[in-house]
Design an enzyme around this catalytic site. Structure first.
Site, PDB file in Angstrom:
ATOM      1  N   GLY A   1       0.860  -1.181   0.000  1.00 25.12           N
ATOM      2  CA  GLY A   1       0.000   0.000   0.000  1.00 25.12           C
ATOM      3  C   GLY A   1       0.887   1.219   0.000  1.00 25.12           C
ATOM      4  O   GLY A   1       1.918   1.239  -0.669  1.00 25.12           O
TER       5      GLY A   1
ATOM      6  N   SER B   1       5.714  -5.301  -1.468  1.00 30.32           N
ATOM      7  CA  SER B   1       5.740  -3.887  -1.860  1.00 30.32           C
ATOM      8  C   SER B   1       6.121  -2.997  -0.674  1.00 30.32           C
ATOM      9  O   SER B   1       7.270  -2.989  -0.258  1.00 30.32           O
ATOM     10  CB  SER B   1       4.388  -3.505  -2.454  1.00 30.32           C
ATOM     11  OG  SER B   1       4.407  -2.228  -3.027  1.00 30.32           O
ATOM     12  N   ALA B   2       5.179  -2.257  -0.104  1.00 30.14           N
ATOM     13  CA  ALA B   2       5.488  -1.402   1.044  1.00 30.14           C
ATOM     14  C   ALA B   2       6.032  -2.210   2.215  1.00 30.14           C
ATOM     15  O   ALA B   2       6.906  -1.746   2.954  1.00 30.14           O
ATOM     16  CB  ALA B   2       4.246  -0.620   1.471  1.00 30.14           C
TER      17      ALA B   2
ATOM     18  N   HIS C   1       8.678  -2.993  -7.488  1.00 27.47           N
ATOM     19  CA  HIS C   1       8.004  -2.599  -8.741  1.00 27.47           C
ATOM     20  C   HIS C   1       8.978  -1.916  -9.699  1.00 27.47           C
ATOM     21  O   HIS C   1       8.588  -1.003 -10.441  1.00 27.47           O
ATOM     22  CB  HIS C   1       6.832  -1.647  -8.473  1.00 27.47           C
ATOM     23  CG  HIS C   1       5.844  -2.134  -7.470  1.00 27.47           C
ATOM     24  ND1 HIS C   1       4.942  -3.139  -7.730  1.00 27.47           N
ATOM     25  CD2 HIS C   1       5.602  -1.720  -6.191  1.00 27.47           C
ATOM     26  CE1 HIS C   1       4.185  -3.332  -6.653  1.00 27.47           C
ATOM     27  NE2 HIS C   1       4.571  -2.496  -5.709  1.00 27.47           N
TER      28      HIS C   1
ATOM     29  N   GLU D   1       8.629  -6.679 -11.262  1.00 28.95           N
ATOM     30  CA  GLU D   1       7.385  -7.336 -10.915  1.00 28.95           C
ATOM     31  C   GLU D   1       7.523  -8.854 -11.032  1.00 28.95           C
ATOM     32  O   GLU D   1       8.121  -9.371 -11.983  1.00 28.95           O
ATOM     33  CB  GLU D   1       6.262  -6.860 -11.830  1.00 28.95           C
ATOM     34  CG  GLU D   1       5.998  -5.362 -11.752  1.00 28.95           C
ATOM     35  CD  GLU D   1       5.384  -4.933 -10.436  1.00 28.95           C
ATOM     36  OE1 GLU D   1       6.056  -5.094  -9.384  1.00 28.95           O
ATOM     37  OE2 GLU D   1       4.248  -4.437 -10.446  1.00 28.95           O
TER      38      GLU D   1
END
Length: 242
Positions: free
Chosen positions: A85, A117-118, A154, A189
């Site tokens: 997020g 991700s985060a 990413h 990715e």
């Protein structure tokens, strides 16, 4: 220390976390209950339900850290998953709830850590190589420091066909290295890192990852690459101010 750091949680043509199902199942083998940290998104209950739906077929119960006293739950966690997020919102939430210290201590003591991700950004020494907009101001950029280098999730390669006139990801990371002597791994990715003790391995799709280091050009790495040398990399921040 046992870490699984995913570049992304959703891949084209796959459901949530499905592209990494096998490696997640292996990473969490033997875990009965997973503590999920949903603070990177605003809907904590909805986010936790999404993770629960994925983990249930693996035989793993999920508890959201927001459903009790966060520090105590982290201290007792069998395993921890920090979801993706907005990284700034996530880090501020971890800081204000005392979770940086609690999660760091629990993972250092042996509990498996998983981030996407985060949540992968949180495993780094600082927030400085995130792609996110600073929608809130954290108390500092210091994060969990479970690894001594930075990750850029990413990661996107420069495209000669784009009409975008802003900096490419490569240019932004080069600017970071003008001020800091810290390796940065650009995770494309579908890729991830696995740490088992002092061994660090790149996994995922064939596109692999790109390693940026101070004073040198980027180096390509393919899945299966042994990146354990990064665990011994000394980090020097703000060298531009020295």
């Amino acid at each position: 220390m046992k870490l699984l750091l995913l570049s992304n949680s959703t891949a084209p043509g796959h459901g949530y976390l499905e592209h990494a199902r096998e490696v997640i199942a292996e990473h969490l083998r033997g875990v009965e209950e997973l503590l999920f940290v949903p603070y990177a998104l605003a809907d904590h209950d909805g986010y936790t339900a999404k993770v629960t739906a994925f983990m249930e077929p693996l035989g793993i119960r999920v508890r959201g850290v927001h459903t009790g006293e966060p520090g105590q739950l982290a201290t007792e966690a069998e395993a921890v998953f920090v979801g993706g997020g907005n990284s700034f919102r996530l880090l501020k939430s971890l800081q204000t709830r005392g979770l940086l210290e609690a999660i760091r201590a629990r993972v250092t003591a042996g509990a498996p850590y998983m981030g996407s991700s985060a949540g992968t950004n949180m495993a780094c020494p600082t927030l400085r190589t995130t792609n996110d907009m600073p929608i809130v101001a954290p108390l500092s950029f210091e994060s969990l420091g479970l690894i001594p280098f930075q990750i850029n999730p990413h990661y996107l390669d420069p495209s000669p066909d784009t009409s975008h006139m802003g900096e490419t990801r490569e240019e932004r990371l080069t600017q970071f290295l003008e001020e800091n002597d810290v390796p940065v791994l650009g995770l494309r990715e579908g890729t991830w890192l696995r740490r088992e003790g002092e061994r660090l391995e790149l996994g995922g799709v064939a596109a692999g990852a790109r390693l940026f280091t101070y004073g040198a050009g980027p180096v390509e790495h393919v899945p299966g690459a042994d990146l354990s040398q990064l665990l011994a990399a000394p980090a020097r921040f703000d060298i531009g101010d020295a």
